[in-house]
Design a protein around this motif. Structure first.
Motif, PDB file in Angstrom:
ATOM      1  N   TYR B  35       0.848  -1.178   0.000  1.00 27.44           N
ATOM      2  CA  TYR B  35       0.000   0.000   0.000  1.00 27.44           C
ATOM      3  C   TYR B  35       0.889   1.235   0.000  1.00 27.44           C
ATOM      4  O   TYR B  35       2.055   1.179   0.384  1.00 27.44           O
ATOM      5  N   GLN B  37       0.750   5.367   1.347  1.00 23.07           N
ATOM      6  CA  GLN B  37       0.001   6.286   2.184  1.00 23.07           C
ATOM      7  C   GLN B  37       0.591   7.682   2.106  1.00 23.07           C
ATOM      8  O   GLN B  37       1.767   7.887   2.421  1.00 23.07           O
ATOM      9  N   GLY B  40      -2.159  12.403   5.764  1.00 22.67           N
ATOM     10  CA  GLY B  40      -3.567  12.709   5.995  1.00 22.67           C
ATOM     11  C   GLY B  40      -4.539  11.798   5.268  1.00 22.67           C
ATOM     12  O   GLY B  40      -5.752  12.026   5.313  1.00 22.67           O
ATOM     13  N   GLN B  41      -4.014  10.773   4.606  1.00 24.00           N
ATOM     14  CA  GLN B  41      -4.868   9.846   3.858  1.00 24.00           C
ATOM     15  C   GLN B  41      -4.747   8.438   4.436  1.00 24.00           C
ATOM     16  O   GLN B  41      -3.791   8.107   5.139  1.00 24.00           O
ATOM     17  N   GLY B  42      -5.723   7.593   4.107  1.00 23.58           N
ATOM     18  CA  GLY B  42      -5.591   6.189   4.448  1.00 23.58           C
ATOM     19  C   GLY B  42      -4.696   5.486   3.451  1.00 23.58           C
ATOM     20  O   GLY B  42      -4.425   6.008   2.365  1.00 23.58           O
ATOM     21  N   PRO B  43      -4.211   4.301   3.780  1.00 23.08           N
ATOM     22  CA  PRO B  43      -3.403   3.547   2.829  1.00 23.08           C
ATOM     23  C   PRO B  43      -4.187   3.251   1.546  1.00 23.08           C
ATOM     24  O   PRO B  43      -5.386   2.968   1.602  1.00 23.08           O
ATOM     25  N   PHE B  45      -4.230   0.822  -1.884  1.00 27.64           N
ATOM     26  CA  PHE B  45      -3.737  -0.457  -2.377  1.00 27.64           C
ATOM     27  C   PHE B  45      -2.893  -0.302  -3.643  1.00 27.64           C
ATOM     28  O   PHE B  45      -3.236   0.472  -4.548  1.00 27.64           O
ATOM     29  N   LEU B  91       3.750   1.008   2.592  1.00 28.45           N
ATOM     30  CA  LEU B  91       3.440   0.036   3.640  1.00 28.45           C
ATOM     31  C   LEU B  91       3.310  -1.359   3.050  1.00 28.45           C
ATOM     32  O   LEU B  91       2.757  -1.541   1.960  1.00 28.45           O
ATOM     33  N   ARG B 109       9.483   5.331   4.383  1.00 28.59           N
ATOM     34  CA  ARG B 109       9.178   6.695   3.950  1.00 28.59           C
ATOM     35  C   ARG B 109      10.099   7.031   2.777  1.00 28.59           C
ATOM     36  O   ARG B 109      11.318   7.107   2.939  1.00 28.59           O
TER      37      ARG B 109
END
Lengths: 114, 113
Positions: B35, B37, B40-43, B45, B91, B109
């Motif tokens: 994933y 990310q 401020g956002q969700g992961p 796919f 991730l 990161r």
């Protein structure tokens, strides 16, 4: 289109002040709803899976519930260490019992102060 | 037991360079996911493997992104000709394959200058 929407975006509570986080979803054939906790600079940490409407799961001060349209994460008497971003997610594609990708909401940033 | 591990934890590169990100899943987990990310956002796919094969790569943004899992365990995400827009936390997650609970690593990161 499968969607997950979380509210509020951010929530600030005082220690001991209970509240709820909301996760609403539109997905065909729900095969589970997942809650994760994410601390800054870390990966999401799995909390709960809910599979059917009416189901509830608890862990310490957290309780997750599920209806046909949404899930709630109830936080009872929170402490500062509960401060984190809480994410919900649903699996999309695939079949029941098999692995599949998750669609996440944008999360709720919770801050608990003394 | 050991969780999902990812290396490096941080990667800074220059625009146009090639990068590889590594993921070691939980031992015995057959499914592995990548994933991305943004702040401020969700992961979001990217790709997932069941065993050695990519079962779903529909989230890869373009052909600069590629991932492999040659022996059904460790996976490498490869990004060619990096762009500044590739900057994000990448991730990795794994699951036993028979359910949907996914367990995440700490992320890499990536910063593209």
């Amino acid at each position: 289109e499968d969607q997950v929407t979380q509210s509020p975006e951010a929530l600030r509570l005082q220690e001991g002040e209970s509240s709820s986080l909301n996760c609403s979803y539109t997905v065909s054939g729900l095969r589970g709803l997942f809650w994760y906790r994410q601390d800054p600079g870390k990966g999401p940490e799995f909390l709960f899976t809910l599979y059917s409407a009416g189901e509830e799961k608890e862990k310490e001060r957290l309780k997750a519930t599920l209806t046909k349209k949404e899930s709630f994460l109830h936080i009872t008497a929170p402490k500062p260490e509960d401060s984190a971003t809480y994410l919900c997610a649903v699996p999309v594609g695939g079949n029941t019992g098999t692995a599949s990708k998750l669609t996440f909401g944008t999360g709720t940033r919770l801050q608990v102060t003394l | 037991g050991a969780g999902v591990s990812q290396t490096p934890s941080n990667k800074v590169t220059e625009k146009g360079k090639y990068v590889e990100l590594r993921c070691d899943p939980i031992s015995g987990h057959t499914a592995l996911y990548w994933y991305r990310q943004s702040l401020g956002q969700g992961p979001e796919f990217l790709i997932y493997f069941q065993g050695t094969g990519a079962a779903d790569d529909s989230g890869l943004p373009n052909d600069r992104f590629f991932a492999v899992r040659p022996e059904g365990s460790v996976s490498t995400l490869k990004i060619q000709r990096t762009e500044r827009g590739d900057s994000a936390v990448y991730l990795c997650a794994s699951s036993p394959g028979t359910g949907n609970e996914q367990f995440f690593g700490p992320g890499t990161r990536l910063t593209v200058l």
